[in-house]
Design an enzyme around this catalytic site. Structure first.
Site, PDB file in Angstrom:
ATOM      1  N   CYS A 195      -0.950   3.135   9.171  1.00  0.00           N
ATOM      2  CA  CYS A 195       0.228   2.346   8.541  1.00  0.00           C
ATOM      3  C   CYS A 195      -0.563   0.706   7.936  1.00  0.00           C
ATOM      4  O   CYS A 195      -0.507  -0.023   9.234  1.00  0.00           O
ATOM      5  CB  CYS A 195       1.277   2.715   9.158  1.00  0.00           C
ATOM      6  SG  CYS A 195       2.440   2.450   8.752  1.00  0.00           S
ATOM      7  N   GLU A 224       0.907  -1.181   0.337  1.00  0.00           N
ATOM      8  CA  GLU A 224      -0.235   0.079  -0.251  1.00  0.00           C
ATOM      9  C   GLU A 224       0.830   1.257   0.361  1.00  0.00           C
ATOM     10  O   GLU A 224       2.204   1.123   0.416  1.00  0.00           O
ATOM     11  CB  GLU A 224      -0.966  -0.266   1.130  1.00  0.00           C
ATOM     12  CG  GLU A 224      -0.304   0.238   3.106  1.00  0.00           C
ATOM     13  CD  GLU A 224      -1.369   0.002   3.578  1.00  0.00           C
ATOM     14  OE1 GLU A 224      -1.518  -1.137   4.164  1.00  0.00           O
ATOM     15  OE2 GLU A 224      -1.927   0.822   3.894  1.00  0.00           O
TER      16      GLU A 224
HETATM   17  N1  SAH Z   1       9.378   0.919   9.831  1.00  0.00           N
HETATM   18  C1  SAH Z   1      10.049   2.589   9.640  1.00  0.00           C
HETATM   19  C2  SAH Z   1       9.245   3.479   9.006  1.00  0.00           C
HETATM   20  C3  SAH Z   1       7.581   2.900   9.108  1.00  0.00           C
HETATM   21  S1  SAH Z   1       5.705   3.070  10.407  1.00  0.00           S
HETATM   22  C4  SAH Z   1       9.888   3.060  10.863  1.00  0.00           C
HETATM   23  O1  SAH Z   1       9.440   2.552  12.370  1.00  0.00           O
HETATM   24  O2  SAH Z   1       9.693   3.922  11.363  1.00  0.00           O
HETATM   25  C5  SAH Z   1       6.282   4.550   9.551  1.00  0.00           C
HETATM   26  C6  SAH Z   1       5.767   5.526  11.001  1.00  0.00           C
HETATM   27  O3  SAH Z   1       4.230   5.627  10.818  1.00  0.00           O
HETATM   28  C7  SAH Z   1       6.355   5.071  12.080  1.00  0.00           C
HETATM   29  O4  SAH Z   1       6.637   6.335  12.986  1.00  0.00           O
HETATM   30  C8  SAH Z   1       5.511   5.021  12.595  1.00  0.00           C
HETATM   31  O5  SAH Z   1       5.940   4.237  13.888  1.00  0.00           O
HETATM   32  C9  SAH Z   1       3.978   5.350  13.258  1.00  0.00           C
HETATM   33  N2  SAH Z   1       3.713   4.853  13.095  1.00  0.00           N
HETATM   34  C10 SAH Z   1       3.005   3.121  12.790  1.00  0.00           C
HETATM   35  N3  SAH Z   1       1.249   2.441  13.059  1.00  0.00           N
HETATM   36  C11 SAH Z   1       1.307   3.613  13.928  1.00  0.00           C
HETATM   37  C12 SAH Z   1      -0.077   4.238  14.305  1.00  0.00           C
HETATM   38  N4  SAH Z   1      -1.553   3.216  15.075  1.00  0.00           N
HETATM   39  N5  SAH Z   1      -0.334   5.496  14.742  1.00  0.00           N
HETATM   40  C13 SAH Z   1       0.758   6.217  14.575  1.00  0.00           C
HETATM   41  N6  SAH Z   1       2.026   5.897  14.238  1.00  0.00           N
HETATM   42  C14 SAH Z   1       1.958   5.745  13.358  1.00  0.00           C
END
Ligand code: SAH
Length: 360
Positions: free
Chosen positions: A349, A108
């Site tokens: 995400c 996605e």
């Molecule tokens: N693995 C990488 C990139 C993908 S996640 C990382 O960890 O940065 C992208 C961003 O979205 C990250 O900062 C992650 O912590 C955040 N994220 C994931 N799920 C989330 C959620 N439910 N609410 C808010 N931020 C979230």
């Protein structure tokens, strides 16, 4: 023939992933087959400028070369499976199927129109193995890494579908980019190469959960992309509870790696901090976070956690988010609250892919 070349599985066949090659590799590959050098330039144009996905349409190539390409190479085409458009803010979410034919192989990406230009958030892996407790992308585990061409294609497909030009790219979708390091760097080079998208390195952000050796390596690549660190907790004890990667690397090692990144690239780090009610939103959390951000001159992005039913986490109240921000600002930390986009369309995400897999 193809052992040392980028490869990809295309409907059960392992073929050359020609769209993941840079000019040098493309030239070597084609001249080895007996084609003159200028054919490499033509091919590069067809793939990355004209975005042609069908070798048979590459009209200025000899017929024999076109058949050779069809037999041995993959044109990589993502199949658009679902597209949701937010009525609130114009955010668009895309779900693509990959040429492998595997039904879990879903990717996605998100298109976000901003005042300063159009930004696309791409995925770097199919699924993720980092196991962050708040994140939907990791619920179904890691299926496989994405090839550079498959990362590029997300952007090409979104430009094609929307008719809009993309000026900014964030590698912040499903997957941990530094867990797919070589393909990530290859992708970044293709994305910024003249003759292709030619995107400015400054308009690219790579977000990581904090893989220290990867951060250090990236600092040495001579790529001035922005690094976003998903911190989410300001001490090891707390971080370990919500992010398994914190058991491998301490915050102190992470901060050293951030300092190194800043020294080598001159690029300020961004800390991503998802505020979770009752978990990381206290006054003490703000104090510890300010100290870390101050130390590495980081900008902080506060993101009220996007509720994912499986996680049980909720957002702090709006005033609590403001209060947390004010505490950071009092310490002269540069902070913004990330505008929540696409609330009405599986915004968080990995939610769209997770829902699709769960439904099937
Ligand atoms: N693995 C990488 C990139 C993908 S996640 C990382 O960890 O940065 C992208 C961003 O979205 C990250 O900062 C992650 O912590 C955040 N994220 C994931 N799920 C989330 C959620 N439910 N609410 C808010 N931020 C979230």
């Amino acid at each position: 023939m193809i052992e040392n070349l980028p490869q990809i599985t295309d409907n059960g066949r392992t073929v050359v992933d020609i769209r993941s090659m840079d000019m040098e590799e493309l030239t070597a590959f084609l001249t080895e087959q007996g084609y003159p050098k200028f054919r490499a330039k033509q091919m590069f144009e067809w793939m990355h400028e004209k975005r042609c996905r069908d070798f048979s349409e590459m009209s200025n190539l000899p017929a024999a070369m076109r058949s050779f390409l069809e037999e041995n190479c993959s044109p990589v085409s993502l199949k658009l499976l679902d597209r949701q458009i937010s009525k609130l803010d114009g955010t668009q979410k895309f779900l693509f199927g990959l040429p492998s034919g595997n039904e879990q192989d879903l990717v996605e990406s998100v298109f976000m129109p901003y005042r300063y230009g159009n930004s696309v958030c791409i995925s770097s892996q199919v699924g993720c193995r980092m196991g962050c407790s708040f994140c939907a992308s990791t619920l179904d585990g890691l299926i496989r890494n994405l090839a550079p061409s498959e990362m590029l294609e997300q952007i090409y497909e979104i430009e094609r579908t929307t008719g809009e030009k993309i000026s900014h790219v964030v590698v912040m979708g499903t997957g941990e980019p530094l867990d797919n390091y070589d393909n990530l760097v290859r992708f970044l080079r293709l994305l910024t190469m003249p003759g292709g998208m030619n995107l400015s390195q400054r308009n690219i952000t790579v977000s990581t959960c904090g893989i220290v050796p990867g951060i250090r390596r990236l600092a040495e690549e001579d790529l001035s992309v922005t690094l976003a660190l998903s911190l989410h907790a300001a001490n090891d004890e707390k971080r370990k509870k919500i992010m398994p990667v914190a058991k491998r690397f301490s915050i102190s090692e992470l901060m050293e790696a951030c300092e190194y990144y800043f020294d080598r690239t001159g690029r300020r780090i961004t800390f991503e901090y998802s505020l979770i009610r009752g978990v990381n939103d206290s006054e003490q959390d703000a104090k510890e976070l300010s100290a870390l951000a101050g130390r590495v001159h980081a900008h902080i992005n506060l993101i009220p956690v996007n509720p994912v039913p499986e996680t049980g986490y909720t957002q702090p109240a709006e005033q609590a988010v403001e209060a947390f921000k004010n505490r950071l600002e009092k310490q002269r930390i540069n902070v913004s609250i990330r505008r929540v986009m696409g609330r009405d369309i599986d915004g968080a995400c990995g939610q769209l892919r997770h829902r699709k897999i769960s439904e099937d």
